[in-house]
Scaffold this motif. Sequence first.
Motif, PDB file in Angstrom:
ATOM      1  N   ILE A  43      35.153  42.598  29.404  1.00 59.59           N
ATOM      2  CA  ILE A  43      35.438  41.444  30.250  1.00 59.59           C
ATOM      3  C   ILE A  43      34.141  40.671  30.519  1.00 59.59           C
ATOM      4  O   ILE A  43      33.136  41.262  30.902  1.00 59.59           O
ATOM      5  CB  ILE A  43      36.063  41.878  31.592  1.00 59.59           C
ATOM      6  N   SER A  44      34.199  39.371  30.315  1.00 61.89           N
ATOM      7  CA  SER A  44      33.052  38.518  30.648  1.00 61.89           C
ATOM      8  C   SER A  44      33.167  38.154  32.120  1.00 61.89           C
ATOM      9  O   SER A  44      33.869  37.205  32.492  1.00 61.89           O
ATOM     10  CB  SER A  44      33.049  37.255  29.773  1.00 61.89           C
ATOM     11  N   TRP A  45      32.488  38.888  32.966  1.00 58.09           N
ATOM     12  CA  TRP A  45      32.642  38.720  34.403  1.00 58.09           C
ATOM     13  C   TRP A  45      32.081  37.399  34.914  1.00 58.09           C
ATOM     14  O   TRP A  45      32.427  36.960  36.010  1.00 58.09           O
ATOM     15  CB  TRP A  45      32.007  39.895  35.140  1.00 58.09           C
ATOM     16  N   SER A  46      31.254  36.752  34.136  1.00 62.63           N
ATOM     17  CA  SER A  46      30.754  35.440  34.559  1.00 62.63           C
ATOM     18  C   SER A  46      31.868  34.404  34.594  1.00 62.63           C
ATOM     19  O   SER A  46      31.752  33.387  35.288  1.00 62.63           O
ATOM     20  CB  SER A  46      29.638  34.972  33.621  1.00 62.63           C
ATOM     21  N   SER A  47      32.939  34.647  33.848  1.00 64.50           N
ATOM     22  CA  SER A  47      34.070  33.724  33.831  1.00 64.50           C
ATOM     23  C   SER A  47      35.155  34.124  34.821  1.00 64.50           C
ATOM     24  O   SER A  47      36.201  33.478  34.884  1.00 64.50           O
ATOM     25  CB  SER A  47      34.669  33.659  32.420  1.00 64.50           C
ATOM     26  N   VAL A  48      34.913  35.186  35.588  1.00 69.47           N
ATOM     27  CA  VAL A  48      35.892  35.667  36.565  1.00 69.47           C
ATOM     28  C   VAL A  48      35.482  35.193  37.951  1.00 69.47           C
ATOM     29  O   VAL A  48      34.384  35.487  38.417  1.00 69.47           O
ATOM     30  CB  VAL A  48      35.992  37.207  36.541  1.00 69.47           C
ATOM     31  N   ARG A  49      36.363  34.468  38.605  1.00 73.47           N
ATOM     32  CA  ARG A  49      36.075  33.963  39.953  1.00 73.47           C
ATOM     33  C   ARG A  49      37.174  34.354  40.947  1.00 73.47           C
ATOM     34  O   ARG A  49      36.911  34.934  41.985  1.00 73.47           O
ATOM     35  CB  ARG A  49      35.946  32.435  39.903  1.00 73.47           C
TER      36      ARG A  49
ATOM     37  N   ASP B 209      41.983  34.562  37.863  1.00 77.20           N
ATOM     38  CA  ASP B 209      41.330  34.936  36.601  1.00 77.20           C
ATOM     39  C   ASP B 209      41.580  36.390  36.240  1.00 77.20           C
ATOM     40  O   ASP B 209      41.558  36.742  35.058  1.00 77.20           O
ATOM     41  CB  ASP B 209      39.810  34.716  36.697  1.00 77.20           C
ATOM     42  N   LEU B 210      41.788  37.222  37.242  1.00 72.34           N
ATOM     43  CA  LEU B 210      41.962  38.650  36.981  1.00 72.34           C
ATOM     44  C   LEU B 210      42.895  39.248  38.030  1.00 72.34           C
ATOM     45  O   LEU B 210      42.730  39.004  39.232  1.00 72.34           O
ATOM     46  CB  LEU B 210      40.609  39.375  36.992  1.00 72.34           C
ATOM     47  N   LEU B 211      43.855  40.031  37.569  1.00 79.72           N
ATOM     48  CA  LEU B 211      44.755  40.772  38.449  1.00 79.72           C
ATOM     49  C   LEU B 211      44.528  42.256  38.230  1.00 79.72           C
ATOM     50  O   LEU B 211      44.367  42.712  37.087  1.00 79.72           O
ATOM     51  CB  LEU B 211      46.217  40.427  38.154  1.00 79.72           C
TER      52      LEU B 211
ATOM     53  N   ARG C  96      52.907  34.073  35.748  1.00 76.79           N
ATOM     54  CA  ARG C  96      52.853  32.781  36.447  1.00 76.79           C
ATOM     55  C   ARG C  96      51.534  32.572  37.179  1.00 76.79           C
ATOM     56  O   ARG C  96      50.938  31.491  37.108  1.00 76.79           O
ATOM     57  CB  ARG C  96      54.023  32.684  37.444  1.00 76.79           C
ATOM     58  N   ILE C  97      51.056  33.592  37.873  1.00 78.59           N
ATOM     59  CA  ILE C  97      49.881  33.387  38.713  1.00 78.59           C
ATOM     60  C   ILE C  97      48.564  33.656  37.986  1.00 78.59           C
ATOM     61  O   ILE C  97      47.498  33.331  38.505  1.00 78.59           O
ATOM     62  CB  ILE C  97      49.950  34.257  39.993  1.00 78.59           C
ATOM     63  N   LEU C  98      48.638  34.226  36.771  1.00 78.74           N
ATOM     64  CA  LEU C  98      47.417  34.494  36.017  1.00 78.74           C
ATOM     65  C   LEU C  98      47.099  33.330  35.096  1.00 78.74           C
ATOM     66  O   LEU C  98      47.983  32.773  34.436  1.00 78.74           O
ATOM     67  CB  LEU C  98      47.575  35.784  35.201  1.00 78.74           C
ATOM     68  N   ARG C  99      45.842  32.967  35.047  1.00 81.68           N
ATOM     69  CA  ARG C  99      45.416  31.876  34.178  1.00 81.68           C
ATOM     70  C   ARG C  99      45.465  32.301  32.713  1.00 81.68           C
ATOM     71  O   ARG C  99      45.224  33.465  32.398  1.00 81.68           O
ATOM     72  CB  ARG C  99      43.984  31.444  34.522  1.00 81.68           C
ATOM     73  N   PRO C 100      45.753  31.373  31.785  1.00 86.53           N
ATOM     74  CA  PRO C 100      45.612  31.694  30.368  1.00 86.53           C
ATOM     75  C   PRO C 100      44.201  32.203  30.076  1.00 86.53           C
ATOM     76  O   PRO C 100      43.219  31.670  30.604  1.00 86.53           O
ATOM     77  CB  PRO C 100      45.882  30.351  29.671  1.00 86.53           C
ATOM     78  N   GLU C 101      44.125  33.253  29.283  1.00 92.03           N
ATOM     79  CA  GLU C 101      42.893  33.980  28.970  1.00 92.03           C
ATOM     80  C   GLU C 101      42.435  34.848  30.135  1.00 92.03           C
ATOM     81  O   GLU C 101      41.379  35.472  30.065  1.00 92.03           O
ATOM     82  CB  GLU C 101      41.765  33.048  28.520  1.00 92.03           C
ATOM     83  N   GLY C 102      43.230  34.901  31.198  1.00 94.03           N
ATOM     84  CA  GLY C 102      42.913  35.810  32.301  1.00 94.03           C
ATOM     85  C   GLY C 102      43.265  37.245  31.949  1.00 94.03           C
ATOM     86  O   GLY C 102      44.026  37.512  31.015  1.00 94.03           O
ATOM     87  N   LYS C 103      42.724  38.189  32.701  1.00100.63           N
ATOM     88  CA  LYS C 103      42.896  39.610  32.410  1.00100.63           C
ATOM     89  C   LYS C 103      43.784  40.292  33.451  1.00100.63           C
ATOM     90  O   LYS C 103      43.760  39.945  34.632  1.00100.63           O
ATOM     91  CB  LYS C 103      41.532  40.321  32.398  1.00100.63           C
ATOM     92  N   LEU C 104      44.532  41.267  32.986  1.00101.62           N
ATOM     93  CA  LEU C 104      45.315  42.147  33.845  1.00101.62           C
ATOM     94  C   LEU C 104      44.886  43.578  33.578  1.00101.62           C
ATOM     95  O   LEU C 104      44.879  44.024  32.433  1.00101.62           O
ATOM     96  CB  LEU C 104      46.814  41.987  33.565  1.00101.62           C
ATOM     97  N   ILE C 105      44.485  44.283  34.635  1.00107.36           N
ATOM     98  CA  ILE C 105      44.121  45.699  34.525  1.00107.36           C
ATOM     99  C   ILE C 105      45.176  46.501  35.275  1.00107.36           C
ATOM    100  O   ILE C 105      45.409  46.271  36.469  1.00107.36           O
ATOM    101  CB  ILE C 105      42.729  45.978  35.110  1.00107.36           C
ATOM    102  N   VAL C 106      45.802  47.429  34.571  1.00109.51           N
ATOM    103  CA  VAL C 106      46.854  48.252  35.162  1.00109.51           C
ATOM    104  C   VAL C 106      46.456  49.716  35.073  1.00109.51           C
ATOM    105  O   VAL C 106      46.064  50.202  34.012  1.00109.51           O
ATOM    106  CB  VAL C 106      48.203  48.053  34.439  1.00109.51           C
ATOM    107  N   ARG C 107      46.544  50.409  36.196  1.00113.62           N
ATOM    108  CA  ARG C 107      46.389  51.859  36.238  1.00113.62           C
ATOM    109  C   ARG C 107      47.706  52.419  36.770  1.00113.62           C
ATOM    110  O   ARG C 107      48.144  52.089  37.866  1.00113.62           O
ATOM    111  CB  ARG C 107      45.240  52.259  37.171  1.00113.62           C
ATOM    112  N   ASP C 108      48.344  53.278  35.978  1.00114.67           N
ATOM    113  CA  ASP C 108      49.648  53.803  36.391  1.00114.67           C
ATOM    114  C   ASP C 108      49.991  54.985  35.495  1.00114.67           C
ATOM    115  O   ASP C 108      49.169  55.404  34.656  1.00114.67           O
ATOM    116  CB  ASP C 108      50.718  52.713  36.277  1.00114.67           C
TER     117      ASP C 108
END
Length: 827
Positions: free
Chosen positions: A670-676, A738-740, A764-776
């Motif tokens: 993940i490029s964290w500089s692009s995560v706000r 940017d990230l969920l 819907r709420i995530l931006r295109p090119e945004g990241k989703l991290i799931v732990r389950d």
Amino acid sequence: MAFGKYSRVDNNNRKSSGYCSSVTVVVFVGLCLVGIWMLTSSSNVSVGDEPALEKKTQLQDKVAPVTSDNSDSSNTSQFEENPGDLPDDATKGDTNVSMAENDGKGNLNTQENQDNTEESKSEESKKDDEQSASDGGEKSSDNDENSGGEGDSQENSDDKKSDSEESKEKPDSDENDKKSEESNEKFESDGNDDKSDSGDGENKQDESSSETNGDQGDGQVEKVDQNDNNELDKGSDEVKDGGQEKNQSSNDVFPSVAQSELLNETMTQTGSFSTQASESTAEKESQLSSKKYSWKVCNSTSGPDYIPCLDNLEAIRHLYSRKHYEHRERHCPEEPPTCLVPLPEGYKRPIEWPKSREKIWYHNVPHTKLAQIKGHQNWVKVSGKYLTFPGGGTQFKHGALHYIDFIEESVPDLAWGKQTRVILDVGCGVASFGGFLFDRNVVAMSFAPKDEHEAQVQFALERGIPAVSAVMGTKRLPYPGRVFDVVHCARCRVPWHIEGGKLLLELNRVLRPGGFFVWSATPIYQNKSEDVEIWEAMVELTKSMCWELVNKTSKDAVNGVAVAAFRKPTSNECYEQRTKQEPLLCPESDDPNAAWNVPLQACMHKAPVDSAERGSHWPEPWPERLEKSPYWLSSSQVGVYGKAAQEDFTADNEHWKRVVTKSYINGMGISWSSVRNVMDMNAVYGGFAAALKDMDLWVMNVVPIDSPDTLPIIYERGLFGMYHDWCESFSTYPRSYDLLHADHLFSKVKKRCNLVAVVAEVDRILRPEGKLIVRDNVEIVNELENMLKSMQWEVRMTYSKDKEGLLCVQKSMWRPKEVETIKYAIA
């Protein structure tokens, strides 16, 4: 080959005395021919390769292949059904590897023990006898044609032996057969012991491939399925789309891949091959997912700005009143939508913070009405392909920073970024006030009604500033009681004084004892009759609420506005001494923390008097409050993970530090500089957000309504968040984050919600090119992976350990072609 064929005939007929003389002659002639052929042939020709491969095929069900550093061994299992197609080098490599491993257990390595030729010949003879006995004499000729070779080791021993010596040694093969069987049994047992962590024989075979590939390149990893330290518990047939495997260190931050660079899911390493089982399984799953999930684009009046619970036009049309802004409140449909919201035409990846505070792409939020209405107040301006924000607002036309400093000068006890950390900004506009408070180490929960001024909250989120679409109407705000250090209202135009001060009393509920209400509206500094009337009503109301007027300033020379600051009491003394008990005190049974769809009441909650009760003390100064366990967590309380509350809090804090630093920061690609804009969908104690405190971003901590109510702890730490029911849509615009991050959320949500609708809301709420991290759990992770793949999301990483899984995916720009009309959202 002549040697294999005639030696097999010899072994079978040797057991019958009637054939002794004829067999002797045949064998002698055959051996002579072989000797002549060997002398005239190249020394590189392998004699006797096929019998060894034949034996390996026969014992496949009994003995698993032994892993090796030899890269050729990783591919053996794919081709062993047809060994004749392999080149000599491949078969020799396999045999040598197997024999080398056997040497450690059964002393079978003939290359390192070439002098022990008798044992090698005995083993060859034993193989022939086993094949003859199992297939029968009538089938021996058919089997002869398919027999394989022993490899270089047998060839070396053949070169050292004379034909007569070999003939003399064959009668001893029966005894050697027994020894070889014992050796093989010991090898099988020992081999299983050595690989006990990896499970059955199939796992060992697949591990051979994964271990070999793991040494290549930079150790790039995409899909990892791990059962114990440095052991893979699943075969390569469970790795989808040819994903690479690499042994990982085992700890609770799974995975720790700081030195690994993640590849796209479809990438493969040179020299690694997937099995037919994995290819077929992946294709079947892909076909199943494409059939199971059929996505459509939402057709609604709001188009790309669709918010299901705020754009339920059918429900709004049936409202009896709009007097209290009921039409701006949440009206969620009975069945949440499962369609995907379209993208605005010309949408681009958002500009990164901090540049985004000053300008955004016009096509991402293509609304100009606010620029036309508020342009003279420097809210927003249109500038070519950009929308620019000069930093102004209604009450700070010449910049928010000067306004922020002016407030602190008026009320020094605020101490931005130390004493004051978390504020609520009511009627935020485009949230420039909250956007510049970051420079003072203050975070603001900003909110405003949707469409009151077109796209104001959407502008804020696109700029990278926290904001939600909400209104003070008939229900409580979705925040606990006594959590905000300051409540701010510039020119929010909220009628605080009407109906017994019901709306101001709601601010009193969420304001921390000793906290400030900062107001800079026109009734403070204008002399119009309406303004004077409102100011007098506010003075009377705040006095009855026991709020102290700390300061009322004169006009600021720069912005031409004044500020009034009121302070909430820290004790109940004033309440008890009032001559007129209005507003009323709330009954003891009224829980100030109850906030989800609870109607507003015109009453006040008492201040906490017990020193161990939350709200009786001001939190530690920032940033100390972030790490320190809240004083009101006692050792007698049980935390959400089963430990004593304070110990639970500390353990959670340390856990997320490890996860974020060892895994998320460097191990996800993940490029964290692009995560706000970040959302933690199941925040618990806020440990995930706390671990990101040094990064240039903010985190919306969401506590689901069916989870333990830990949101007050999050606010005590100097973080913010809100309650939410994930069976409904979130009160934010599309493409907000940017990230969920979802830690064990979906498995809980699935029990009472439509999981497809929840995933559609995530999209819907995530931006295109945004990241989703799931732990389950692994089952949920696999289900989500298939669902997200059907939406053309890129799977960046999957990982599992002890039935727990981790998934990291990136949203794409893809939108389906089919359309679904949302009837209740059509005007």
